[in-house]
Scaffold this motif. Structure first.
Motif, PDB file in Angstrom:
ATOM      1  N   PRO A  13      -0.441   8.979  -8.441  1.00  0.00           N
ATOM      2  CA  PRO A  13      -1.045   8.133  -9.365  1.00  0.00           C
ATOM      3  C   PRO A  13      -0.550   7.628 -10.828  1.00  0.00           C
ATOM      4  O   PRO A  13       0.363   8.520 -11.233  1.00  0.00           O
ATOM      5  CB  PRO A  13      -2.250   9.353  -9.581  1.00  0.00           C
ATOM      6  N   GLY A  14      -0.996   6.267 -11.006  1.00  0.00           N
ATOM      7  CA  GLY A  14      -0.283   5.685 -12.084  1.00  0.00           C
ATOM      8  C   GLY A  14       1.182   5.468 -11.874  1.00  0.00           C
ATOM      9  O   GLY A  14       1.759   5.088 -13.060  1.00  0.00           O
ATOM     10  N   GLY A  15       1.632   5.840 -10.618  1.00  0.00           N
ATOM     11  CA  GLY A  15       3.147   5.367 -10.518  1.00  0.00           C
ATOM     12  C   GLY A  15       3.334   3.870 -10.349  1.00  0.00           C
ATOM     13  O   GLY A  15       2.551   3.094 -10.174  1.00  0.00           O
ATOM     14  N   ARG A  16       4.572   3.415 -10.306  1.00  0.00           N
ATOM     15  CA  ARG A  16       5.038   2.096 -10.268  1.00  0.00           C
ATOM     16  C   ARG A  16       5.902   1.899  -9.083  1.00  0.00           C
ATOM     17  O   ARG A  16       6.618   2.627  -8.517  1.00  0.00           O
ATOM     18  CB  ARG A  16       5.652   1.538 -11.526  1.00  0.00           C
ATOM     19  N   ALA A  17       5.755   0.493  -8.565  1.00  0.00           N
ATOM     20  CA  ALA A  17       6.487  -0.070  -7.394  1.00  0.00           C
ATOM     21  C   ALA A  17       6.856  -1.401  -7.467  1.00  0.00           C
ATOM     22  O   ALA A  17       6.133  -1.961  -8.449  1.00  0.00           O
ATOM     23  CB  ALA A  17       5.718   0.226  -6.036  1.00  0.00           C
ATOM     24  N   VAL A  18       7.850  -1.806  -6.839  1.00  0.00           N
ATOM     25  CA  VAL A  18       8.180  -3.227  -7.022  1.00  0.00           C
ATOM     26  C   VAL A  18       7.334  -4.196  -5.766  1.00  0.00           C
ATOM     27  O   VAL A  18       7.295  -3.750  -4.756  1.00  0.00           O
ATOM     28  CB  VAL A  18       9.632  -3.352  -6.720  1.00  0.00           C
ATOM     29  N   ALA A  19       6.872  -5.112  -6.413  1.00  0.00           N
ATOM     30  CA  ALA A  19       5.913  -5.947  -5.583  1.00  0.00           C
ATOM     31  C   ALA A  19       6.019  -7.415  -5.655  1.00  0.00           C
ATOM     32  O   ALA A  19       6.472  -7.920  -6.931  1.00  0.00           O
ATOM     33  CB  ALA A  19       4.415  -5.807  -5.736  1.00  0.00           C
ATOM     34  N   GLU A  20       6.301  -8.352  -4.696  1.00  0.00           N
ATOM     35  CA  GLU A  20       6.442  -9.609  -4.590  1.00  0.00           C
ATOM     36  C   GLU A  20       4.939 -10.296  -4.381  1.00  0.00           C
ATOM     37  O   GLU A  20       4.699 -10.113  -3.300  1.00  0.00           O
ATOM     38  CB  GLU A  20       7.387 -10.144  -3.505  1.00  0.00           C
ATOM     39  N   ALA A  21       4.558 -10.689  -5.325  1.00  0.00           N
ATOM     40  CA  ALA A  21       3.248 -11.385  -5.465  1.00  0.00           C
ATOM     41  C   ALA A  21       3.219 -12.490  -4.332  1.00  0.00           C
ATOM     42  O   ALA A  21       3.930 -13.526  -4.068  1.00  0.00           O
ATOM     43  CB  ALA A  21       2.860 -11.903  -6.629  1.00  0.00           C
ATOM     44  N   GLY A  22       2.172 -12.202  -3.214  1.00  0.00           N
ATOM     45  CA  GLY A  22       2.212 -13.499  -2.286  1.00  0.00           C
ATOM     46  C   GLY A  22       3.068 -13.526  -1.307  1.00  0.00           C
ATOM     47  O   GLY A  22       2.852 -14.188  -0.156  1.00  0.00           O
ATOM     48  N   ALA A  23       4.173 -12.556  -1.169  1.00  0.00           N
ATOM     49  CA  ALA A  23       5.276 -12.817  -0.340  1.00  0.00           C
ATOM     50  C   ALA A  23       4.618 -12.086   1.026  1.00  0.00           C
ATOM     51  O   ALA A  23       5.333 -12.338   1.896  1.00  0.00           O
ATOM     52  CB  ALA A  23       6.527 -12.259  -0.908  1.00  0.00           C
ATOM     53  N   GLY A  24       3.695 -10.996   1.006  1.00  0.00           N
ATOM     54  CA  GLY A  24       3.522 -10.386   1.870  1.00  0.00           C
ATOM     55  C   GLY A  24       2.808 -11.209   3.148  1.00  0.00           C
ATOM     56  O   GLY A  24       2.662 -10.523   4.235  1.00  0.00           O
TER      57      GLY A  24
ATOM     58  N   PRO B 206      -2.422  -5.779   0.673  1.00  0.00           N
ATOM     59  CA  PRO B 206      -2.423  -5.550  -0.878  1.00  0.00           C
ATOM     60  C   PRO B 206      -3.251  -6.566  -1.541  1.00  0.00           C
ATOM     61  O   PRO B 206      -3.329  -7.805  -0.630  1.00  0.00           O
ATOM     62  CB  PRO B 206      -0.984  -5.320  -1.069  1.00  0.00           C
ATOM     63  N   ALA B 207      -3.591  -6.526  -2.855  1.00  0.00           N
ATOM     64  CA  ALA B 207      -4.153  -7.708  -3.503  1.00  0.00           C
ATOM     65  C   ALA B 207      -3.246  -8.726  -3.683  1.00  0.00           C
ATOM     66  O   ALA B 207      -2.202  -8.481  -3.644  1.00  0.00           O
ATOM     67  CB  ALA B 207      -4.807  -7.191  -4.796  1.00  0.00           C
ATOM     68  N   ASP B 208      -3.745 -10.050  -3.636  1.00  0.00           N
ATOM     69  CA  ASP B 208      -2.918 -11.173  -3.714  1.00  0.00           C
ATOM     70  C   ASP B 208      -1.816 -11.337  -2.776  1.00  0.00           C
ATOM     71  O   ASP B 208      -0.772 -11.971  -2.634  1.00  0.00           O
ATOM     72  CB  ASP B 208      -2.041 -11.318  -5.174  1.00  0.00           C
ATOM     73  N   ALA B 209      -2.147 -10.532  -1.498  1.00  0.00           N
ATOM     74  CA  ALA B 209      -1.185 -10.665  -0.239  1.00  0.00           C
ATOM     75  C   ALA B 209       0.474 -10.225  -0.906  1.00  0.00           C
ATOM     76  O   ALA B 209       1.253 -10.641  -0.288  1.00  0.00           O
ATOM     77  CB  ALA B 209      -1.180 -12.134   0.272  1.00  0.00           C
ATOM     78  N   ALA B 210       0.203  -9.377  -1.696  1.00  0.00           N
ATOM     79  CA  ALA B 210       1.594  -8.891  -2.418  1.00  0.00           C
ATOM     80  C   ALA B 210       2.414  -8.189  -1.137  1.00  0.00           C
ATOM     81  O   ALA B 210       1.782  -7.577  -0.333  1.00  0.00           O
ATOM     82  CB  ALA B 210       1.349  -8.115  -3.458  1.00  0.00           C
ATOM     83  N   GLY B 211       3.546  -8.192  -1.403  1.00  0.00           N
ATOM     84  CA  GLY B 211       4.506  -7.476  -0.234  1.00  0.00           C
ATOM     85  C   GLY B 211       5.311  -6.499  -1.119  1.00  0.00           C
ATOM     86  O   GLY B 211       6.086  -6.851  -2.187  1.00  0.00           O
ATOM     87  N   TYR B 212       4.969  -5.009  -1.082  1.00  0.00           N
ATOM     88  CA  TYR B 212       5.702  -4.133  -1.922  1.00  0.00           C
ATOM     89  C   TYR B 212       7.097  -4.026  -1.124  1.00  0.00           C
ATOM     90  O   TYR B 212       7.263  -3.902   0.263  1.00  0.00           O
ATOM     91  CB  TYR B 212       4.974  -2.536  -1.736  1.00  0.00           C
ATOM     92  N   VAL B 213       8.065  -3.809  -2.005  1.00  0.00           N
ATOM     93  CA  VAL B 213       9.361  -3.773  -1.704  1.00  0.00           C
ATOM     94  C   VAL B 213       9.852  -2.332  -0.897  1.00  0.00           C
ATOM     95  O   VAL B 213      10.322  -1.542  -1.730  1.00  0.00           O
ATOM     96  CB  VAL B 213      10.397  -4.322  -2.719  1.00  0.00           C
ATOM     97  N   VAL B 214       9.573  -2.183   0.190  1.00  0.00           N
ATOM     98  CA  VAL B 214       9.783  -0.975   0.839  1.00  0.00           C
ATOM     99  C   VAL B 214      10.609  -1.487   2.104  1.00  0.00           C
ATOM    100  O   VAL B 214      10.068  -1.910   2.919  1.00  0.00           O
ATOM    101  CB  VAL B 214       8.588  -0.115   1.301  1.00  0.00           C
ATOM    102  N   ASP B 215      11.981  -1.116   2.065  1.00  0.00           N
ATOM    103  CA  ASP B 215      12.979  -1.861   3.160  1.00  0.00           C
ATOM    104  C   ASP B 215      13.331  -1.029   4.027  1.00  0.00           C
ATOM    105  O   ASP B 215      13.847   0.291   3.733  1.00  0.00           O
ATOM    106  CB  ASP B 215      14.049  -2.357   2.114  1.00  0.00           C
ATOM    107  N   PRO B 216      13.117  -1.249   5.289  1.00  0.00           N
ATOM    108  CA  PRO B 216      13.652  -0.303   6.444  1.00  0.00           C
ATOM    109  C   PRO B 216      15.437  -0.578   6.514  1.00  0.00           C
ATOM    110  O   PRO B 216      15.779  -1.712   5.979  1.00  0.00           O
ATOM    111  CB  PRO B 216      13.124  -1.084   7.740  1.00  0.00           C
ATOM    112  N   VAL B 217      15.872   0.546   6.586  1.00  0.00           N
ATOM    113  CA  VAL B 217      17.306   0.712   6.742  1.00  0.00           C
ATOM    114  C   VAL B 217      17.850   0.885   8.022  1.00  0.00           C
ATOM    115  O   VAL B 217      17.291   2.036   8.794  1.00  0.00           O
ATOM    116  CB  VAL B 217      17.864   1.960   6.008  1.00  0.00           C
ATOM    117  N   LEU B 218      18.716  -0.032   8.711  1.00  0.00           N
ATOM    118  CA  LEU B 218      19.058   0.397  10.246  1.00  0.00           C
ATOM    119  C   LEU B 218      20.464   0.415  10.075  1.00  0.00           C
ATOM    120  O   LEU B 218      21.204  -0.019   9.325  1.00  0.00           O
ATOM    121  CB  LEU B 218      18.776  -0.890  10.992  1.00  0.00           C
TER     122      LEU B 218
END
Length: 601
Positions: A542-553, A583-595
């Motif tokens: 709760p109240g934490g922060r994450a990196v988001a690209e607005a509209g990129a999702g 997410p709101a504004d079709a944002a894409g949170y930067v959670v990146d798969p690692v292969l």
């Protein structure tokens, strides 16, 4: 918030994480026949570096492009001492020693030495302290191996110097050291306090079997089972029961035992194998000794275990493998250095990574590398600078990795594993693959376009993706745009809600460390099928922060075999559950798969 006294505490934490030796010479596994011999060093059963692992003696060296690497050691000109830096041609690339018949290597502070099957000894890298042993004076560097000479049987490199045992008559069994020019402390053991750039004989005795060199001290084991040390004992690293302020310039006997088989030194102390079991000594911070001890220093060898058949020790950590092939580690828990996964220091050995049979373990001051019975090499731990374990995982500064596969032998038991300075490793033998820079949706180490945003409540945020060919996922990464980006746990799902893996982030205990870089949570590989949809997610409190690209999702992304379909950004209000909402504004949170990106050597 850390203010006033808190800043001093942060500096203390950083210094504790950095308080580790620069190098650990790699020694041979002690063979079971030696343990069963009538005396510590009986003729015909003396283990040598050429006998490091089944079938390794005499085989051709197949040095892996990433696994045997000078890359993590020093940037060009990084060392403040004049002349002690690697040439630019050796920085940022892997380095393969010339030749195909190395029996062993030992890597120290920006330099390495290799011992050929026939006994020829060569060194390469920095010569800032004369540690190549090939030149009239200290200075400069060598980007290709320079021949020290022939007739050598054992070599160990330290931070500023190296030592080796002769194997050829008439001086077989004599011990020689070189380097440490301008360092002092009697590191060459020849009676002089200052070092030099050519090999000099250590004492008048022959019959030396093992030697190990750290930053300012060295210890050796004689064939009669006695242990001898020289150099700086200002912090009790000899394990001789005392602290000696003045340099010890010639070998002095460290204790009354006559059953030593092996010794491995580090800046804070050492460990050695006796017939009576594995014993360690030195600083007790973080549980480094691996045994119950009182006070800040353990000045005499203390029993750790009678059950280890293989072991290693460096920095603030040690590990051992028992006869039942279980792996046990102790020492510093920060950055997952002891492999426990919970960040807690371990004063006594505790079992780690159960469910696998282990064959060999090698410890550096930052990472530990271990080979399982199937021939896979695993790495875990973390460096106090942005450097991954020689496998492309360019980790955030002061952040650790979970156990991650970094290489695989062509056949189980077909090669041997050796550590190389702080963050690299070497494989001797036939190698199937070595991990290259992992495949990710966002390019390499570049920062994403988004900014950190505050989430109103506990969330599971994630990214939907698929692969175009069969792949293996080994984790998740997030970008630390600010100190309070709050990812804690990561997960891999099938889109039907099946949880495939859970990963932990091993962040620095110091707020602000690693800001501006990627933080990885890695672990056991999971096979991915082409065309199927998967989700990687992370829990944000709760109240934490994450990196988001607005509209990129709402926009697709593609990177090699990785595809992020339109609407790839997903979120959910229940932490720990599969996120499915946009997410709101079709944002894409930067959670990146690692292969995993295996490469042929």
């Amino acid at each position: 918030m850390l203010r006033g006294h808190g800043r001093a505490s942060a500096q203390c934490l950083r210094s504790r994480l950095r308080a580790r030796p620069r190098a650990l010479p790699v020694l041979a596994c002690v063979l079971a026949t030696v343990l069963a011999a009538a005396s510590p060093w009986s003729p015909g059963v003396q283990p040598t570096q050429a006998a490091f692992g089944a079938g390794a003696a005499g085989t051709a060296a197949a040095w892996t492009p990433q696994g045997w690497s000078i890359r993590p050691m020093l940037a060009a000109g990084a060392n403040s001492t004049a002349g002690n830096s690697l040439p630019a041609s050796m920085v940022g690339t892997s380095f393969r020693p010339t030749g195909t018949s190395y029996a062993a290597v030992s890597v120290g502070g920006g330099f390495g030495c290799g011992l050929a099957v026939g006994g020829q000894l060569s060194c390469w890298g920095s010569n800032g302290f004369g540690q190549l042993g090939t030149r009239a004076s200290a200075g400069g560097s060598a980007s290709t191996p320079e021949v020290v000479g022939s007739g050598w049987g054992y070599v160990a490199a330290g931070s500023y110097s190296a030592c080796a045992v002769r194997s050829m008559a008439p001086d077989a069994g004599t011990l020689w050291c070189w380097g440490a020019a301008g360092v002092g402390h009697g590191l060459l053991g020849n009676g002089a306090e200052q070092g030099g750039s050519r090999p000099v004989r250590v004492g008048a005795r022959d019959g030396w079997a093992r030697v190990s060199v750290s930053d300012l001290a060295a210890c050796a084991v004689h064939t009669d089972g006695t242990r001898w040390c020289w150099g700086s004992d200002a912090y009790g690293v000899f394990g001789d029961g005392a602290v000696t302020p003045a340099p010890v310039t010639s070998p002095q006997r460290a204790d009354a035992y006559d059953d030593w088989l092996d010794v491995r030194m580090s800046a804070g102390g050492g460990c050695g194998l006796r017939r009576a079991g594995l014993h360690c000594w030195g600083t007790t911070a973080f549980g480094t000794v691996g045994a119950a001890a009182a006070g800040p220093l353990q000045l005499t060898p203390r029993l750790v275990s009678r059950e280890f058949v293989d072991y290693d020790f460096a920095g603030n950590n040690g590990c051992g493998i028992k006869g039942d092939a279980t792996l046990w580690c102790w020492g510093m828990g920060a950055l997952n250095r002891n492999g426990g996964g919970d960040g807690a220091d371990a004063a006594l050995p505790r079992r780690v990574l159960p469910g696998r049979a282990w064959r060999a373990v090698r410890v550096t001051p930052a990472y530990t590398f271990a080979t399982d019975a199937e021939g896979t090499v695993w790495a875990w731990g973390g460096a106090a600078e942005p450097a991954g374990p020689a496998s492309g995982f360019l980790q955030a500064a002061y952040a650790g990795l979970g156990a991650t596969p970094v290489a695989r032998l062509a056949a189980a038991g077909s090669g041997s594993l050796q550590a190389a300075e702080e963050t690299a490793f070497a494989l001797l033998g036939a190698v199937d693959w070595v991990a290259g820079t992992p495949r990710t949706a966002w390019a390499g180490s570049a920062a994403p376009a988004g900014a950190a945003v505050t989430l109103p409540g506990a969330r599971e945020i994630g990214t939907r993706f698929r692969v175009t060919s069969a792949q293996q996922a080994v984790g998740v990464r997030v970008h630390l745009a600010t100190a309070d980006v709050a990812a804690q746990t990561a997960r891999l799902w099938r889109s039907d809600g099946t949880l495939l893996a859970t990963y932990a982030f091993h962040r620095s205990p110091v707020p602000g460390d690693g800001v501006g870089s990627w933080l990885y949570a890695t672990g056991e590989p999971v096979s991915l099928a082409p065309g199927a949809d998967y989700v990687v997610s992370t829990t944000v409190p709760p109240g934490g922060r994450a990196v988001a690209e607005a509209g990129a999702g709402a926009m697709p992304r593609a990177s090699g075999p990785l595809q992020l379909p339109p609407g790839w950004g997903v979120t959910g209000t229940s932490a720990g559950d599969l996120p499915v909402d946009a997410p709101a504004d079709a944002a894409g949170y930067v959670v990146d798969p690692v292969l995993l990106a295996p490469q042929s050597p």
